[in-house]
Structure formats: C-alpha cells, structure tokens
Write a protein that holds these residues in place. Structure first.
Motif, PDB file in Angstrom:
ATOM      1  N   ALA A 145       6.337  11.805   2.501  1.00  0.00           N
ATOM      2  CA  ALA A 145       7.530  11.471   1.720  1.00  0.00           C
ATOM      3  C   ALA A 145       7.938  12.696   0.910  1.00  0.00           C
ATOM      4  N   PRO A 146       9.226  12.847   0.633  1.00  0.00           N
ATOM      5  CA  PRO A 146       9.646  13.998  -0.165  1.00  0.00           C
ATOM      6  C   PRO A 146       9.034  13.921  -1.559  1.00  0.00           C
TER       7      PRO A 146
ATOM      8  N   ALA B  82       0.841  -1.203   0.000  1.00  0.00           N
ATOM      9  CA  ALA B  82       0.000   0.000   0.000  1.00  0.00           C
ATOM     10  C   ALA B  82       0.873   1.250   0.000  1.00  0.00           C
ATOM     11  N   ARG B  83       1.925   1.231   0.811  1.00  0.00           N
ATOM     12  CA  ARG B  83       2.851   2.374   0.872  1.00  0.00           C
ATOM     13  C   ARG B  83       3.500   2.600  -0.502  1.00  0.00           C
ATOM     14  N   ASP B  84       3.914   1.513  -1.162  1.00  0.00           N
ATOM     15  CA  ASP B  84       4.518   1.628  -2.491  1.00  0.00           C
ATOM     16  C   ASP B  84       3.532   2.238  -3.496  1.00  0.00           C
ATOM     17  N   SER B  85       2.261   1.830  -3.415  1.00  0.00           N
ATOM     18  CA  SER B  85       1.255   2.390  -4.320  1.00  0.00           C
ATOM     19  C   SER B  85       1.023   3.868  -4.024  1.00  0.00           C
ATOM     20  N   LYS B  86       1.036   4.238  -2.745  1.00  0.00           N
ATOM     21  CA  LYS B  86       0.868   5.654  -2.388  1.00  0.00           C
ATOM     22  C   LYS B  86       2.051   6.478  -2.896  1.00  0.00           C
ATOM     23  N   GLU B  87       3.247   5.924  -2.830  1.00  0.00           N
ATOM     24  CA  GLU B  87       4.418   6.627  -3.362  1.00  0.00           C
ATOM     25  C   GLU B  87       4.308   6.792  -4.878  1.00  0.00           C
ATOM     26  N   LEU B  88       3.840   5.741  -5.562  1.00  0.00           N
ATOM     27  CA  LEU B  88       3.643   5.832  -7.010  1.00  0.00           C
ATOM     28  C   LEU B  88       2.561   6.863  -7.325  1.00  0.00           C
ATOM     29  N   LEU B  89       1.513   6.893  -6.526  1.00  0.00           N
ATOM     30  CA  LEU B  89       0.465   7.894  -6.695  1.00  0.00           C
ATOM     31  C   LEU B  89       1.055   9.303  -6.548  1.00  0.00           C
ATOM     32  N   GLY B  90       1.963   9.467  -5.604  1.00  0.00           N
ATOM     33  CA  GLY B  90       2.643  10.750  -5.430  1.00  0.00           C
ATOM     34  C   GLY B  90       3.454  11.135  -6.656  1.00  0.00           C
ATOM     35  N   ARG B  91       4.052  10.142  -7.313  1.00  0.00           N
ATOM     36  CA  ARG B  91       4.812  10.411  -8.541  1.00  0.00           C
ATOM     37  C   ARG B  91       3.866  10.888  -9.656  1.00  0.00           C
ATOM     38  N   TYR B  92       2.708  10.212  -9.775  1.00  0.00           N
ATOM     39  CA  TYR B  92       1.723  10.658 -10.763  1.00  0.00           C
ATOM     40  C   TYR B  92       1.291  12.090 -10.466  1.00  0.00           C
TER      41      TYR B  92
ATOM     42  N   ARG C   8      -4.030  11.734 -20.546  1.00  0.00           N
ATOM     43  CA  ARG C   8      -3.305  10.469 -20.702  1.00  0.00           C
ATOM     44  C   ARG C   8      -3.050   9.773 -19.362  1.00  0.00           C
ATOM     45  N   LEU C   9      -2.769  10.556 -18.317  1.00  0.00           N
ATOM     46  CA  LEU C   9      -2.353   9.970 -17.045  1.00  0.00           C
ATOM     47  C   LEU C   9      -3.485   9.756 -16.036  1.00  0.00           C
ATOM     48  N   ASP C  10      -4.555  10.528 -16.116  1.00  0.00           N
ATOM     49  CA  ASP C  10      -5.623  10.425 -15.116  1.00  0.00           C
ATOM     50  C   ASP C  10      -6.203   9.011 -14.967  1.00  0.00           C
ATOM     51  N   PRO C  11      -6.480   8.294 -16.068  1.00  0.00           N
ATOM     52  CA  PRO C  11      -7.027   6.936 -15.893  1.00  0.00           C
ATOM     53  C   PRO C  11      -6.039   5.999 -15.170  1.00  0.00           C
ATOM     54  N   LEU C  12      -4.758   6.117 -15.480  1.00  0.00           N
ATOM     55  CA  LEU C  12      -3.753   5.266 -14.836  1.00  0.00           C
ATOM     56  C   LEU C  12      -3.597   5.668 -13.376  1.00  0.00           C
ATOM     57  N   ARG C  13      -3.596   6.970 -13.098  1.00  0.00           N
ATOM     58  CA  ARG C  13      -3.488   7.464 -11.737  1.00  0.00           C
ATOM     59  C   ARG C  13      -4.669   6.960 -10.904  1.00  0.00           C
ATOM     60  N   SER C  14      -5.850   6.975 -11.502  1.00  0.00           N
ATOM     61  CA  SER C  14      -7.043   6.501 -10.811  1.00  0.00           C
ATOM     62  C   SER C  14      -6.904   5.032 -10.401  1.00  0.00           C
ATOM     63  N   GLU C  15      -6.354   4.220 -11.285  1.00  0.00           N
ATOM     64  CA  GLU C  15      -6.145   2.807 -10.949  1.00  0.00           C
ATOM     65  C   GLU C  15      -5.105   2.646  -9.843  1.00  0.00           C
ATOM     66  N   VAL C  16      -4.033   3.430  -9.893  1.00  0.00           N
ATOM     67  CA  VAL C  16      -3.010   3.357  -8.845  1.00  0.00           C
ATOM     68  C   VAL C  16      -3.627   3.736  -7.497  1.00  0.00           C
ATOM     69  N   LYS C  17      -4.501   4.720  -7.504  1.00  0.00           N
ATOM     70  CA  LYS C  17      -5.181   5.128  -6.268  1.00  0.00           C
ATOM     71  C   LYS C  17      -6.051   3.984  -5.743  1.00  0.00           C
ATOM     72  N   GLN C  18      -6.757   3.293  -6.647  1.00  0.00           N
ATOM     73  CA  GLN C  18      -7.568   2.133  -6.239  1.00  0.00           C
ATOM     74  C   GLN C  18      -6.679   1.038  -5.662  1.00  0.00           C
ATOM     75  N   HIS C  19      -5.533   0.814  -6.264  1.00  0.00           N
ATOM     76  CA  HIS C  19      -4.603  -0.210  -5.763  1.00  0.00           C
ATOM     77  C   HIS C  19      -4.185   0.139  -4.331  1.00  0.00           C
ATOM     78  N   ALA C  20      -3.835   1.395  -4.105  1.00  0.00           N
ATOM     79  CA  ALA C  20      -3.401   1.823  -2.767  1.00  0.00           C
ATOM     80  C   ALA C  20      -4.518   1.599  -1.753  1.00  0.00           C
ATOM     81  N   THR C  21      -5.740   1.922  -2.131  1.00  0.00           N
ATOM     82  CA  THR C  21      -6.880   1.765  -1.229  1.00  0.00           C
ATOM     83  C   THR C  21      -7.120   0.302  -0.894  1.00  0.00           C
TER      84      THR C  21
END
Length: 179
Positions: free
Chosen positions: A118-119, A59-69, A82-95
């Motif tokens: 995280a920075p 979950a932490r890794d997904s939240k960090e990836l979400l932060g990158r998006y 282009r990125l919003d649909p992928l970001r949305s899925e990453v957010k679902q993964h984190a949840t």
C-alpha cells in the motif's frame, strides 16, 4: 448528635485515564484469548468463506493502521515512547485477525488486493497533528469494526468488538495529551 464526615471533593475510585489504560490492555488480552479459539459458535447459517473474507478485511485494515503508526514513528522518532505500546497492540490485532482469514482474491486493481504494498501514508510535519491523525484513524476503524460486527458470526463478532474497543481506547489515549 452524631457527627458525620465531611464529603471529600475528590471522587473515590480509579481515575478515568487509569480505567481506559486498563481497558486497552484488557481488550488486547481479550483479543488474544478470543482469537485463540476459533471453534465456531454453533450458528447454522454461518458461512466460513464470508467469515474468512471479513477476517481478511479486518486484518488488512489493521495492517494499514500499523503502516500509519510506522510512518508516524519514522517521521517523528521522539514519539516512540508514547506510540510503541499502541503500535504493538495494533500489530497483535493484525496477527490475530489474519488467523483464519481468506487468502487474497485475484487482483482487482486495488494495491492491497494485488499483493503490492500500500502507498505510504503522508505524515504531518507537526507531531501533534501526526498524533491527531492517528487518533482519527483509530476512531474511524473502531467505528467501522463496530458496524461490521453486526454481520459477523458470534465468535468473530466478539473478536471485532474487542479490537474496536481497543481502538477506541487508543484514540482516547492519543488525544489525552491534547487536553
């Protein structure tokens, strides 16, 4: 003599891009489905605390990836379509991964363990470079999750496999425009 149809130069069936786009969508659906049932797999040697820690790390890794998006979108708002649909899925993964995860341990000095944010990741000025960095992060995380699922109990392994597959599809979709 019977006449035979001449072979077509195009391959029958769906194109690779439509298959991978569908794979990303179905992987996200599979993540949600497997994340909803945390009923245990019946493995006798499954440790709930180890499973919770593994989920928390994922979950932490997904939240960090979400932060990158989020950082890329803040630096390059024109990429939102282009990125919003992928970001949305990453957010679902984190949840989904956070459900049943262990609470953070006592502060150990790392930013994520101490509860401080995280920075912010650095984002290249060039949009293409920023998207390539996201693709690289998706690929690396997918590989890491693929390795982690080997030690996970069955239910969590299925979830990690689904999220890893979605991450690999994201990486492909992010680099598809470079060709």
């Amino acid at each position: 003599m019977p006449s035979y149809p001449t072979p077509s130069h195009t391959r029958p069936g769906p194109r690779r891009r439509s298959l991978l786009t569908g794979a990303a969508a179905s992987a996200a659906g599979a993540v949600l489905l497997t994340g909803c049932s945390d009923s245990g797999s019946g493995d006798a040697d499954e440790s709930p605390s180890a499973t919770a820690r593994l989920r928390a790390g994922a979950a932490r890794d997904s939240k960090e990836l979400l932060g990158r998006y989020d950082a890329v979108l803040a630096a390059h708002p024109s990429l939102a379509g282009r990125l919003d649909p992928l970001r949305s899925e990453v957010k679902q993964h984190a949840t989904v991964l956070a459900e049943g995860a262990a609470p953070p341990a006592s502060p150990s000095g790392s930013p994520s363990a101490s509860g401080s944010p995280a920075p912010k990741p650095s984002v290249p000025e060039d949009e293409k470079d920023a998207v390539r960095d996201l693709a690289k992060a998706e690929r690396e995380l997918a590989k890491q999750r693929g390795n982690a699922l080997l030690d996970a109990p069955a239910e969590l392994a299925r979830l990690l496999a689904s999220v890893a597959a979605a991450g690999a599809a994201h990486a492909y979709l992010l680099t598809e425009g470079d060709k």
